[in-house]
Design a protein around this motif. Structure first.
Motif, short mmCIF file in Angstrom:
data_model
loop_
_atom_site.label_atom_id
_atom_site.label_comp_id
_atom_site.label_asym_id
_atom_site.label_seq_id
_atom_site.Cartn_x
_atom_site.Cartn_y
_atom_site.Cartn_z
N SER A 776 16.60 -18.55 31.47
CA SER A 776 17.53 -18.63 30.35
C SER A 776 17.54 -17.41 29.42
O SER A 776 18.25 -17.40 28.43
N SER A 779 20.97 -15.84 28.79
CA SER A 779 21.87 -16.71 28.03
C SER A 779 21.44 -16.82 26.57
O SER A 779 22.28 -16.88 25.67
N ASP A 815 22.86 -22.94 36.57
CA ASP A 815 23.77 -23.35 35.49
C ASP A 815 25.24 -23.50 35.89
O ASP A 815 26.12 -23.31 35.07
N ASN A 837 23.07 -17.88 36.09
CA ASN A 837 21.84 -17.49 35.38
C ASN A 837 20.83 -16.82 36.31
O ASN A 837 19.98 -16.07 35.87
N LYS A 863 20.11 -9.93 37.86
CA LYS A 863 19.83 -11.37 37.76
C LYS A 863 18.49 -11.63 38.43
O LYS A 863 18.20 -11.02 39.47
#
Ligand SMILES: Cc1ncc(C[n+]2csc(CCOP(=O)(O)OP(=O)(O)O)c2C)c(N)n1
Ligand SMILES: [Mg+2]
Length: 1032
Positions: A776, A779, A815, A837, A863
Motif C-alpha cells: 500500500s 497508494s 486492489d 498496487n 511496482k
C-alpha cells in the motif's frame, strides 16, 4: 568462516582470470568492514569487562609496587610522581634514598624496599601496605561503580516520581538496585578519609585517572557525581572496545567541566522556542484534533537539530529519519521545514489528488514524509529525508536503514561517512517491538550495516495507558541496545543543554566509530496519548505531577534571564517572531500541490506515476549477447578450487547456454541478473541462505575449498568496493530484512532489489511489512517500489510450513474489483497494470521467470513483484527453456495457452479448459497426455495479478465449444488462487456473454486449516485425486 569476496573478471576470449580487489589483496568481509569504518578495531581488554570487581589490585600498593614504579621510572621519569622521581634520582646518583619528605639520611638501616613502601604509604595515607592496597582497591571500586551504575542516581527523570512516590506500581519503573554502591561507606571508607589524598595509577585509561594520579577522595567523588549523576546517566561499561570506552570516558569525565557558550545557550533557546510554541500554536488552533504532540519532551527537537549539525560538521551529507507519530509534525515543521501553511492545511483534511483515478488512499498527516535540503553558513549542505511511516510502530526502522544503505551504495559512500540514519522511537515501542532488535542486529552485518544508526527515544514514560512496569522487564526501555554494544545516554528532557550535549556526543561517536548509539530523552507526556484522550483515568498520580510541571521553555527562559544570558526584550522578540510567523502561515494555509513523494531522489524523475500512460515492454536479449554473458558467468576460473559438484553445475549451465537448449531456472535467473548488470542496473538479492540458494540452485557465491576465498561469477562489473551485484545471506529475520530491502528498493529505481524467503510460508513473519509498506505504500504515500519477493512454493509432501507461498494473502490484498473487467481497449494496459498496487506471478518456465525479472527494470514505472517461486521446477526438465525464448522480441507471457498442439489439434473439439498456475501444470499435463485426451486444453496463468483478462478472453474465444472450465490448484480450497479467481472468471464470462453456457468447476484439495498435510502418502494421494478431478 568469513570469506573474501572476489569479483571475478574473465577477459574476453583469453579466459584468463584476473582478481581485482581493494589494494589488490584478498580481504575478508570483516576486513572490509573495518576498512569501511576507517577503524582499527581492537581486541577487548578483559579488565574492562570486569564491571564492579575493580582492577587488579596488584598493580597498586603491594610488594610489587616498588618494582613497578622503578620500571616506569626507567621507561620515562615523568611517568612517576615527583616524590618517586626524586627518590630514584637520588638512588641512581648514590644520594639519599629518601624523598624530600624522608627523615633519614644515607646509610640508614631501612632497606630500600621498606623506604619505598613507606613512600607509597605516605601517598595513600594508609597505616600499612595492606591497608593502602585495600584503600586503592576500594577507591577503584567506587570509581568503577560510578561508571557502571552512576546512571541510577542521575537526575534524568523530570517528574521525580520515585522520589515522590517510591516504586509504586502505577507510576513507573525506576527501581534503583545498585545505588548503595555509589556510597563511599559501602566501600569501607569513613568520613575521616574523605579529605585524604590517594595515589592511583591507572595509566591505560582515559578519564579522571588519566588527568592526575593523586586524588583527594572527596574531589574524586564530586567529580564522579558531576560526570555520572547529573542530568545525564550513561550506560557504556558493556562496550567491549577499548578505544570506544576511552573516547566516551573522555567525553564524560574530562570534558564534564566545559560549559556551553552564551551563543550556544541562545541558539538552544531559539530552537526550543520554535518546538514548544509550535505545540502551543496547534493546541490553540486545533484543540479538537489528534496531533500526537511532543509536549513534555520538546527538547528532542533542539537535540535532533544539533545532532544533524554535528553530523554535518563531521562530513555527513544526507540523513534519513525514521520515526513514529509522536512529535512528527514538530519534526516536519522545525527540522524538515515543511511549509507550515501546508501542515495547517492538512489539518483541514483535504485530500490531495482527489481526482486521481488509480485509487490513491492517502494517509493521516502525522504519517507523511518529506525532504529538505539545508545549507549551512559553512557552505555545507545536508539532505534530510523523513520517510513516511505507517501506524505500526517501529516498522519503519529497517526501511530507513535499507534506504540509507542504498544511498550509500549509489553515492559510492563505502566508508558510510556521508549518509546515515537516525531512528526515533517511543519508549514502549522500543522495548516491546521485536523488529527493533532485528534491525539493530544488522548494525555490523557486512551487507546491511549503515555505519551506525543514532537512536533517539522520546521517552514520555508511558505507552498509551501502559506504564513501564507493564511495558518491559528491565530498568530502562533501552536495555536491548546493550546486546549490540551501543552506548546509551539517558538524559532529562527538562535539561535542554544536556540533551544537546548528548546529541553532540552521539553525532561525533557515529562519525568516528560508525556504530549505533542511543539517546534516551526522558520526559513526560503533557496530554493523553493523543490530545483528546483523558490520561487521569489510568495515571492519576502521574498526571497530578505533570499538571504541576512548568514547561521546559519557561524554565529555561527563567534560568537564562537569571544568568543574564537572555534579556526580557530578546525573549519577547523571539516569542513574537515565532508566533507571528505561525499565524501568517495559518491564515495562508493552502492546497498541497505536490503530486508525488516529495522526498524521493532525482533518479526517480524518469519513473512514471500511476496515472500517466505507458505500454508493454519487450525484455528479450540478443542471443549472442546471452551467450557471451552466459559464458562469463558460467565459467569458474581454472585455478579456483571450487567444489567438484559446483563446478559440474556451472559446466552444465555453460553447456545449456552454448547448445541453446535446456536452460534451467537457476541459469535463467543468473542470465536475467547478468543482462541487467551488463545494462548498468544494480542487482541485490538478500534473504536467508540466498547466496547458495536454499535448494542449491543459485550458487551466486562459489567457495574455495581449501582457502578462505569466494568467487562471484556475477561480479564481472564490480569495481573494487563498488559492487554491482550483491548476493547476501541475511540473518535469521524476515520482518526486518524484508523491510530493509523495501527501503533499499525505494531509494533508487535502478536497483533490482530482491528478497527471498527460505520457504514461502516463512514470509508470514514479515506480514506487517507486506501490509503496511509493500502492498500500500504507493497508494498511501506515492512511494513506488520495484521490490521482488521470491516465495518458494510447491506441494511436494514437505509438510505444512514448507509447501505454500500463501498466494491467497497477496491476492486478497490486490486492489482490483472482482466484479469489474476493464474495457478491452487501447488503454487496457494502463487500467490493469499501471494502476495496480503490485504484481503476482507464478511462472512455469525458466524463460518466463527471466522475463518477469527483467521487466521490473525495463518498465518506466515501478511496482512490487511477488513471485510464487518453484522448488521442484528448479531442476525440472520440462520447465527449462531454449535460448530463443530469451531472445530479441520476446517478453514475459502473462498467460500461456495450450502447449501440446500435437495432441490438442483442433480447438473446436476442445470441451474442457483447465486453468491453473505454477508447477501443478506439469502434473495435469502429464496425466492428460497419458490419457491422450485431445479434448482438454490446459492454460497456465503466469501472472495472477493483475489478471490477464485480455489473454484469457483470447483463450476462451479460441475454444468456442468448451463448456467445462476447471480451476485446478494444489492448495486447499480455502487457500491458493481459487477464491480470488472464481469471482473474476465469472465476471469475465459475463463480460463475454458466455455465463449461461459454461460452468466453473474446482479441482484441488479440500478446505483445511493447515496449508498442507504432514504425511507424504496422504499428500501423494491428494495430488493424484486433484489431477484426476481436473480431467474427469
Ligand atoms: C505495532 C503497534 N502496536 C500497537 C500500536 C497502537 N499504539 C499506538 S501508540 C501506542 C503506544 C506507544 O507508546 P510509546 O512507544 O511509548 O510512544 P508514545 O505514544 O508514548 O510516544 C500503541 C500501543 C501501534 N501503533 N503499533
Ligand atoms: Mg511513550
Amino acid at each position: 568462516m568469513l570469506g573474501s569476496k572476489i569479483p571475478g573478471i574473465l577477459s574476453k576470449g583469453m579466459q584468463t582470470f584476473k582478481f581485482t580487489n581493494i589494494k589488490k589483496g584478498l580481504y575478508s568481509r570483516r576486513n572490509l568492514m573495518t576498512m569501511n569504518k576507517g577503524l582499527n578495531i581492537q581486541k577487548t581488554t578483559p579488565s574492562f569487562r570486569c564491571l564492579s570487581s575493580g582492577l587488579n589490585t596488584q598493580r597498586y600498593f603491594s610488594s610489587l609496587f616498588y618494582e613497578n614504579q622503578y620500571k616506569l621510572y626507567l621507561e620515562d621519569p615523568s611517568k612517576v610522581s615527583k616524590e618517586w622521581k626524586e627518590y630514584f634520582d637520588n638512588k641512581q646518583t648514590g644520594g639519599s634514598s629518601h624523598s624530600a619528605s624522608s627523615t633519614g639520611g644515607a646509610g640508614q638501616a631501612a632497606s630500600e624496599l621498606e623506604q619505598a613502601l613507606k613512600l607509597a604509604l605516605s601517598s595513600s595515607g594508609g597505616a600499612n601496605s595492606d591497608q593502602a592496597a585495600t584503600d586503592t582497591t576500594r577507591i577503584l571500586n567506587l570509581y568503577r561503580s560510578y561508571q557502571t551504575v552512576g546512571h541510577e542516581k542521575a537526575k534524568v527523570e523530570p517528574l521525580e516520581l520515585v522520589k515522590k512516590y517510591g516504586d509504586q506500581m502505577q507510576i513507573g519503573k525506576r527501581k534503583r538496585l545498585n545505588i548503595e554502591r555509589l556510597d563511599y561507606r559501602f566501600h569501607g571508607f569513613t568520613d575521616e578519609q574523605l579529605d585524604r589524598e590517594y595515589y592511583i595509577d591507572s595509566s591505560y585509561e582515559r578519564g579522571f585517572l588519566s588527568m592526575k594520579k593523586n586524588w583527594v577522595l572527596r574531589d574524586l567523588i564530586d567529580s564522579c557525581k558531576k560526570a555520572y549523576c547529573g542530568h545525564i546517566g550513561i550506560e557504556y561499561m558493556h562496550i567491549t572496545n577499548t578505544e570506544q570506552l576511552n573516547w566516551i570516558r573522555t567525553k564524560m569525565e574530562e570534558e564534564v567541566f566545559i560549559k556551553p557558550s552564551d551563543e550556544e545557550c541562545i541558539s538552544a533557546y531559539d530552537r526550543l522556542a520554535w518546538a514548544v510554541l509550535f505545540g502551543d500554536f496547534l493546541q490553540s488552533k486545533y484543540n479538537t484534533q489528534k496531533r500526537f504532540g511532543l509536549e513534555g519532551c520538546d527538547s528532542f527537537i533542539p537535540g535532533l537539530k544539533t545532532c544533524i549539525d554535528v553530523l554535518v560538521e563531521n562530513g555527513l551529507e544526507s540523513v534519513t529519519l525514521g520515526m513514529p507519530h509522536r512529535g512528527r509534525l514538530n519534526v516536519l515543521a522545525n527540522v524538515l521545514r515543511k511549509p507550515l501553511d501546508i501542515i495547517f492545511q492538512e489539518f483541514q483534511g483535504e485530500a490531495k489528488d482527489k481526482d486521481a483515478d488509480w485509487g490513491k488512499s492517502g494517509d493521516v498527516k502525522y504519517h507523511l514524509g518529506t525532504s529538505f535540503s539545508r545549507t549551512y553558513e559553512s557552505g555545507r549542505t545536508v539532505d534530510i529525508h523523513l520517510l513516511p511511516n505507517p501506524s505500526h510502530l517501529e516498522l519503519v526502522d529497517p526501511v530507513a536503514c535499507g534506504y540509507t544503505r542504498a544511498n550509500q551504495h549509489f553515492g559510492a559512500d563505502q566508508d558510510r561517512h556521508r549518509n546515515a540514519a537516525i531512528l526515533i522511537h517511543g519508549d514502549a515501542a522500543f522495548a516491546g517491538q521485536g523488529i527493533v532488535y532485528e534491525t539493530m542486529q544488522m548494525a555490523d552485518l557486512y551487507n546491511y550495516t549503515t555505519g551506525g544508526t543514532i537512536h533517539f527515544i522520546v521517552n514520555n514514560q508511558i505507552g498509551f495507558t501502559t506504564t513501564p512496569l507493564d511495558a518491559r522487564s528491565g530498568l530502562y526501555c533501552t536495555d536491548l541496545a546493550k546486546a549490540t554494544n551501543a552506548p546509551i545516554l539517558h538524559v532529562s528532557a527538562d535539561s535542554i543543554l544536556n540533551v544537546i550535549k548528548c546529541a553532540k556526543i552521539a553525532a561525533e561517536y557515529r562519525q568516528k566509530f560508525k556504530q549505533d548509539i542511543v539517546i534516551d530523552i526522558i520526559g513526560y507526556r503533557k496530554f493523553g496519548h493523543n490530545e483528546l484522550d483523558q490520561p487521569s483515568f489510568t495515571q492519576p498520580l502521574m498526571y497530578k505531577e505533570i499538571n504541576n510541571m512548568v514547561n521546559v521553555l519557561d524554565k529555561y527562559e527563567a534560568k537564562l534571564l537569571e544568568l543574564g544570558i537572555l534579556s526580557e526584550e530578546l525573549k519577547k522578540e523571539t516569542r513574537d517572531k515565532i508566533w507571528n510567523f505561525m499565524d501568517e502561515n495559518y491564515n495562508r494555509a493552502r492546497q498541497l500541490e505536490a503530486d508525488k513523494a516529495d522526498w524521493v531522489n532525482s533518479e526517480w524523475d524518469t519513473i512514471r506515476i500511476p496515472d500517466t500512460k505507458s505500454g508493454y515492454k519487450l525484455t528479450g536479449v540478443d542471443t549472442n549477447k546471452i551467450k557471451s554473458l552466459g559464458k562469463k558467468i558460467s565459467t569458474i576460473p581454472k585455478d579456483f578450487e571450487a567444489h567438484r559438484m559446483v563446478r559440474r553445475i556451472f559446466e552444465n549451465r555453460l553447456k545449456s547456454i552454448e547448445t541453446g537448449t535446456g536452460i534451467d531456472w537457476g541459469t535463467a535467473e543468473a542470465l536475467a541478473f547478468a543482462t541487467l548488470i551488463d545494462e548498468d542496473y544494480h542487482v541485490r538479492i538478500s534473504g536467508q541462505d540466498v547466496e547458495r540458494g536454499t535448494f542449491s540452485h543459485r550458487h551466486a557465491i562459489v567457495h574455495h575449498q581449501t582457502d578462505d576465498k569466494e568467487y562471484i561469477p556475477l561480479g564481472f562489473k564490480d569495481e573494487g568496493r563498488l559492487r554491482r551485484f550483491i548476493p547476501s545471506n541475511s540473518h535469521l529475520s524476515e520482518l526486518a530484512v524484508l523491510g530493509f530491502e523495501y527501503g533499499y528498493s525505494i531509494c533508487n529505481p535502478n536497483s533490482l532489489t530482491i528478497w527471498e524467503a527460505q520457504f514461502g510460508d516463512f514470509y508470514n513473519g514479515a506480514q506487517a511489512m507486506v501490509d503496511q509498506f509493500i502492498c500500500s505504500g504507493e497508494s498511501k504515500w506515492d512511494v513506488a517500489s520495484g521490490l521482488v519477493m521470491l516465495l518458494p512454493h510447491g506441494y511436494d509432501g514437505q509438510g505444512p510450513e514448507h509447501s505454500s507461498g500463501r498466494v491467497e494473502r497477496f491476492l486478497a490484498m490486490s486492489d482490483d474489483d472482482p466484479d469489474v473487467v476493464a474495457e478491452f481497449r487501447e488503454d487496457y494496459f494502463h487500467h490493469t497494470n499501471k494502476a495496480a498496487n503490485w504484481q503476482i506471478a507464478n511462472c512455469t518456465t525458466a524463460a518466463n521467470y527471466f522475463h518477469v525479472l527483467r521487466r521490473q527494470m525495463h518498465r518506466d514505472f515501478r511496482k512490487p513483484l511477488i513471485v510464487i517461486a518453484p522448488k521442484k521446477l528448479l531442476k525440472f526438465k520440462e520447465a527449462c527453456s531454449d535460448i530463443e525464448e530469451f531472445g530479441d522480441g520476446k517478453r514475459f507471457l502473462r498467460s500461456i495457452g495450450e502447449r501440446n498442439k500435437a495432441l490438442v489439434k483442433d480447438p473446436s473439439k476442445v470441451k474442457r479448459i483447465v486453468l491453473c498456475s505454477g508447477q501443478v501444470y506439469y502434473d495435469i499435463a502429464k496425466e492428460r497426455d497419458l490419457k491422450n485426451d485431445s479434448e482438454t486444453a490446459i492454460i497456465t496463468i503466469e501472472q495472477l495479478f493483475p489478471v490477464p483478462y485480455d489473454l484469457l478472453k483470447e483463450h476462451l474465444e479460441n475454444y468456442p465449444n468448451a463448456t467445462d472450465i476447471v480451476w485446478c490448484q494444489e492448495e486447499p480450497k480455502n487457500y491458493g488462487a481459487y477464491g480470488f479467481m472464481k469471482p473474476r472468471l465469472n465476471s469475465l464470462f459475463k463480460k463475454l456473454g458466455v455465463q449461461d453456457k459454461i460452468a466453473l468447476r474446482y479441482a484441488g484439495r479440500e478446505t483445511s486449516s493447515s496449508p498442507a498435510t504432514g504425511f507424504a502418502k496422504v499428500h501423494a494421494e491428494q495430488q493424484q485425486n486433484l489431477v484426476q478431478e481436473a480431467l474427469r
